[in-house]
Design a protein around this motif. Sequence first.
Motif, PDB file in Angstrom:
ATOM      1  N   VAL A  25       0.081   5.918 -12.787  1.00 57.22           N
ATOM      2  CA  VAL A  25      -0.030   6.971 -13.791  1.00 57.22           C
ATOM      3  C   VAL A  25       0.855   6.626 -14.991  1.00 57.22           C
ATOM      4  CG1 VAL A  25       0.280   9.420 -14.288  1.00 57.22           C
ATOM      5  CG2 VAL A  25      -0.420   8.714 -12.002  1.00 57.22           C
ATOM      6  N   GLY A  26       0.302   6.766 -16.185  1.00 49.14           N
ATOM      7  CA  GLY A  26       1.121   6.733 -17.390  1.00 49.14           C
ATOM      8  C   GLY A  26       1.659   5.382 -17.788  1.00 49.14           C
ATOM      9  N   VAL A  27       0.938   4.304 -17.503  1.00 49.49           N
ATOM     10  CA  VAL A  27       1.346   2.984 -17.974  1.00 49.49           C
ATOM     11  C   VAL A  27       0.995   2.854 -19.457  1.00 49.49           C
ATOM     12  CG1 VAL A  27       0.871   0.501 -17.824  1.00 49.49           C
ATOM     13  CG2 VAL A  27       1.175   1.856 -15.739  1.00 49.49           C
ATOM     14  N   GLN A  28       1.931   2.331 -20.245  1.00 49.56           N
ATOM     15  CA  GLN A  28       1.669   1.998 -21.640  1.00 49.56           C
ATOM     16  C   GLN A  28       1.806   0.489 -21.787  1.00 49.56           C
ATOM     17  OE1 GLN A  28       3.595   4.471 -24.640  1.00 49.56           O
ATOM     18  NE2 GLN A  28       4.163   5.931 -23.055  1.00 49.56           N
ATOM     19  N   ASP A  49       0.821  -1.190   0.000  1.00 49.70           N
ATOM     20  CA  ASP A  49       0.000   0.000   0.000  1.00 49.70           C
ATOM     21  C   ASP A  49       0.863   1.251   0.000  1.00 49.70           C
ATOM     22  OD1 ASP A  49       1.024  -0.141   2.536  1.00 49.70           O
ATOM     23  OD2 ASP A  49      -0.907  -0.247   3.558  1.00 49.70           O
ATOM     24  N   GLN A  50       0.203   2.371  -0.280  1.00 51.74           N
ATOM     25  CA  GLN A  50       0.835   3.678  -0.277  1.00 51.74           C
ATOM     26  C   GLN A  50       2.065   3.704  -1.178  1.00 51.74           C
ATOM     27  OE1 GLN A  50       0.955   5.766   3.522  1.00 51.74           O
ATOM     28  NE2 GLN A  50      -0.291   4.170   4.464  1.00 51.74           N
ATOM     29  N   PHE A  51       1.893   3.217  -2.417  1.00 51.11           N
ATOM     30  CA  PHE A  51       2.987   3.297  -3.372  1.00 51.11           C
ATOM     31  C   PHE A  51       2.553   4.107  -4.580  1.00 51.11           C
ATOM     32  CE2 PHE A  51       0.825  -0.595  -4.803  1.00 51.11           C
ATOM     33  CZ  PHE A  51       0.761  -0.394  -6.178  1.00 51.11           C
ATOM     34  N   THR A  52       3.534   4.547  -5.367  1.00 53.60           N
ATOM     35  CA  THR A  52       3.302   5.348  -6.560  1.00 53.60           C
ATOM     36  C   THR A  52       4.055   4.732  -7.728  1.00 53.60           C
ATOM     37  OG1 THR A  52       3.103   7.370  -5.242  1.00 53.60           O
ATOM     38  CG2 THR A  52       3.506   7.625  -7.598  1.00 53.60           C
ATOM     39  N   LEU A  53       3.380   4.557  -8.849  1.00 49.54           N
ATOM     40  CA  LEU A  53       4.013   4.077 -10.068  1.00 49.54           C
ATOM     41  C   LEU A  53       3.760   5.102 -11.163  1.00 49.54           C
ATOM     42  CD1 LEU A  53       3.902   0.464 -11.490  1.00 49.54           C
ATOM     43  CD2 LEU A  53       3.714   2.443 -12.982  1.00 49.54           C
ATOM     44  N   ILE A  54       4.834   5.687 -11.679  1.00 47.36           N
ATOM     45  CA  ILE A  54       4.729   6.707 -12.719  1.00 47.36           C
ATOM     46  C   ILE A  54       5.517   6.252 -13.937  1.00 47.36           C
ATOM     47  CG2 ILE A  54       5.197   9.097 -13.334  1.00 47.36           C
ATOM     48  CD1 ILE A  54       4.997   9.847 -10.427  1.00 47.36           C
ATOM     49  N   GLY A  55       4.828   5.988 -15.021  1.00 46.82           N
ATOM     50  CA  GLY A  55       5.493   5.679 -16.269  1.00 46.82           C
ATOM     51  C   GLY A  55       6.054   4.274 -16.315  1.00 46.82           C
ATOM     52  N   ALA A  56       5.342   3.341 -16.932  1.00 46.31           N
ATOM     53  CA  ALA A  56       5.831   1.978 -17.114  1.00 46.31           C
ATOM     54  C   ALA A  56       5.399   1.483 -18.479  1.00 46.31           C
ATOM     55  CB  ALA A  56       5.305   1.049 -16.022  1.00 46.31           C
ATOM     56  N   GLN A  57       6.286   0.744 -19.139  1.00 46.30           N
ATOM     57  CA  GLN A  57       5.961   0.076 -20.382  1.00 46.30           C
ATOM     58  C   GLN A  57       5.846  -1.407 -20.083  1.00 46.30           C
ATOM     59  OE1 GLN A  57       8.852   1.116 -23.367  1.00 46.30           O
ATOM     60  NE2 GLN A  57       8.483   3.304 -23.163  1.00 46.30           N
ATOM     61  N   THR A  58       4.656  -1.970 -20.279  1.00 51.08           N
ATOM     62  CA  THR A  58       4.414  -3.365 -19.936  1.00 51.08           C
ATOM     63  C   THR A  58       3.934  -4.132 -21.162  1.00 51.08           C
ATOM     64  OG1 THR A  58       2.136  -2.937 -19.244  1.00 51.08           O
ATOM     65  CG2 THR A  58       3.847  -2.748 -17.553  1.00 51.08           C
ATOM     66  N   SER A  59       4.141  -5.455 -21.117  1.00 52.21           N
ATOM     67  CA  SER A  59       3.730  -6.285 -22.254  1.00 52.21           C
ATOM     68  C   SER A  59       3.341  -7.692 -21.824  1.00 52.21           C
ATOM     69  CB  SER A  59       4.853  -6.359 -23.292  1.00 52.21           C
ATOM     70  OG  SER A  59       6.004  -6.953 -22.725  1.00 52.21           O
ATOM     71  N   GLY A  60       3.048  -7.893 -20.543  1.00 52.39           N
ATOM     72  CA  GLY A  60       2.673  -9.216 -20.066  1.00 52.39           C
ATOM     73  C   GLY A  60       1.445  -9.742 -20.785  1.00 52.39           C
ATOM     74  N   ARG A  61       1.507 -10.991 -21.246  1.00 51.58           N
ATOM     75  CA  ARG A  61       0.428 -11.529 -22.064  1.00 51.58           C
ATOM     76  C   ARG A  61      -0.802 -11.879 -21.239  1.00 51.58           C
ATOM     77  NH1 ARG A  61       3.205  -8.959 -25.352  1.00 51.58           N
ATOM     78  NH2 ARG A  61       4.077  -9.995 -27.190  1.00 51.58           N
ATOM     79  N   THR A  62      -0.623 -12.253 -19.967  1.00 47.10           N
ATOM     80  CA  THR A  62      -1.776 -12.463 -19.096  1.00 47.10           C
ATOM     81  C   THR A  62      -2.205 -11.151 -18.470  1.00 47.10           C
ATOM     82  OG1 THR A  62      -1.149 -14.740 -18.636  1.00 47.10           O
ATOM     83  CG2 THR A  62      -2.629 -13.691 -17.076  1.00 47.10           C
ATOM     84  N   PHE A  91      -7.472   4.023  -4.279  1.00 45.52           N
ATOM     85  CA  PHE A  91      -6.418   4.054  -5.282  1.00 45.52           C
ATOM     86  C   PHE A  91      -6.914   4.780  -6.524  1.00 45.52           C
ATOM     87  CE2 PHE A  91      -8.643  -0.002  -5.816  1.00 45.52           C
ATOM     88  CZ  PHE A  91      -8.963   0.000  -7.168  1.00 45.52           C
ATOM     89  N   SER A  92      -5.963   5.165  -7.382  1.00 41.34           N
ATOM     90  CA  SER A  92      -6.317   5.828  -8.634  1.00 41.34           C
ATOM     91  C   SER A  92      -5.446   5.295  -9.757  1.00 41.34           C
ATOM     92  CB  SER A  92      -6.143   7.349  -8.514  1.00 41.34           C
ATOM     93  OG  SER A  92      -4.788   7.689  -8.314  1.00 41.34           O
ATOM     94  N   ILE A  93      -6.044   5.220 -10.939  1.00 39.71           N
ATOM     95  CA  ILE A  93      -5.349   4.817 -12.160  1.00 39.71           C
ATOM     96  C   ILE A  93      -5.716   5.840 -13.223  1.00 39.71           C
ATOM     97  CG2 ILE A  93      -5.023   3.020 -13.889  1.00 39.71           C
ATOM     98  CD1 ILE A  93      -6.081   1.004 -11.825  1.00 39.71           C
ATOM     99  N   THR A  94      -4.724   6.513 -13.789  1.00 41.54           N
ATOM    100  CA  THR A  94      -5.020   7.585 -14.729  1.00 41.54           C
ATOM    101  C   THR A  94      -3.911   7.719 -15.769  1.00 41.54           C
ATOM    102  OG1 THR A  94      -5.644   9.921 -14.899  1.00 41.54           O
ATOM    103  CG2 THR A  94      -3.932   9.378 -13.317  1.00 41.54           C
TER     104      THR A  94
END
Length: 302
Positions: free
Chosen positions: A213-216, A184-197, A241-244
């Motif tokens: 924020v900013g996942v591609q 909890d209480q973490f921040t993720l800014i800018g990630a490029q992901t490609s997991g098939r599941t 939580f928020s996803i934007t």
Amino acid sequence: NVMQYGAIGDGVVNDLAAINLAVTAAGVQGTVFFPKGVYRVTGTITLATSGCCNFVGQGLNASVIMIDVAGTDPAINFLTTAGEGQYAGLRDLRVTNSNYPAGAPRANSIGVQVQGANALTRSFWSNLAINGFAKAFNVINGNGMGFAFYENLRFDAFTPTGAVDAPGVNTYDLFFAPTTSTSDQFTLIGAQTSGRTAGISMESGSFGDFTIVGVQHDGGGVAGGTGIKLVGTGLPYQSNFSITGCKFDGVDTPISIRDCNGFHVIGNVSGSAVVETVVLLGTNTSYIVDKQVTTGVLGLQT
């Protein structure tokens, strides 16, 4: 500096022993520096109670840790028991399988694993690439990643064809194991992901008070794929939580949320042929969701 402890960084010599010496010398909350090079290791680098430190390189295209071993052991394992991993993390590095990207990836392999009670609270992860693993970033056991900060992460997770795994099975980039992780209480800014599941999967466990924020995400068009998957086990354990600002391609479901509370998911878009960017399942309460469809029409749901 790992080179001061005998590391070569030529992609041929096994640098595992030298890296372990540097980890011991750095100690808890110390820093191990990887100059430009490819550091081949033939076993897991374990950052345990007495040596849970930072790994810092000179850039994700300059400093590479390359694991060259079959099996399911992680390339790097943060293994702590009483919160020694506070303030640890990886920055300006690439962690990769030795057969990436040309060869077949290894079945059930793991890039970076976080394991143990209060394992990596207040940790910092920035400019980090993890490539060629079935699970790129795997968090298991209690209180794994509270108060963590992630910035500019790049993943390429995939599994081999054949008898053990098939495409789209156990392919995750950032995976919080079911029922065991408190993150909890973490921040993720800018990630490029490609997991098939799933690019990011938080299933059961306890998570809340976080921002993504900013996942591609590009799921490669594999049937049944999800960009971000959140599964609760009963309120209020998955809440606030928020996803934007995220973009999704090649997935059937960009964002899936089940049994969560107190969240907002706004301003995310999809290039896939899907009806809406967010699918709500089970019982969700106290939320605001912007379900933008591919035509650009907004459907606000509260």
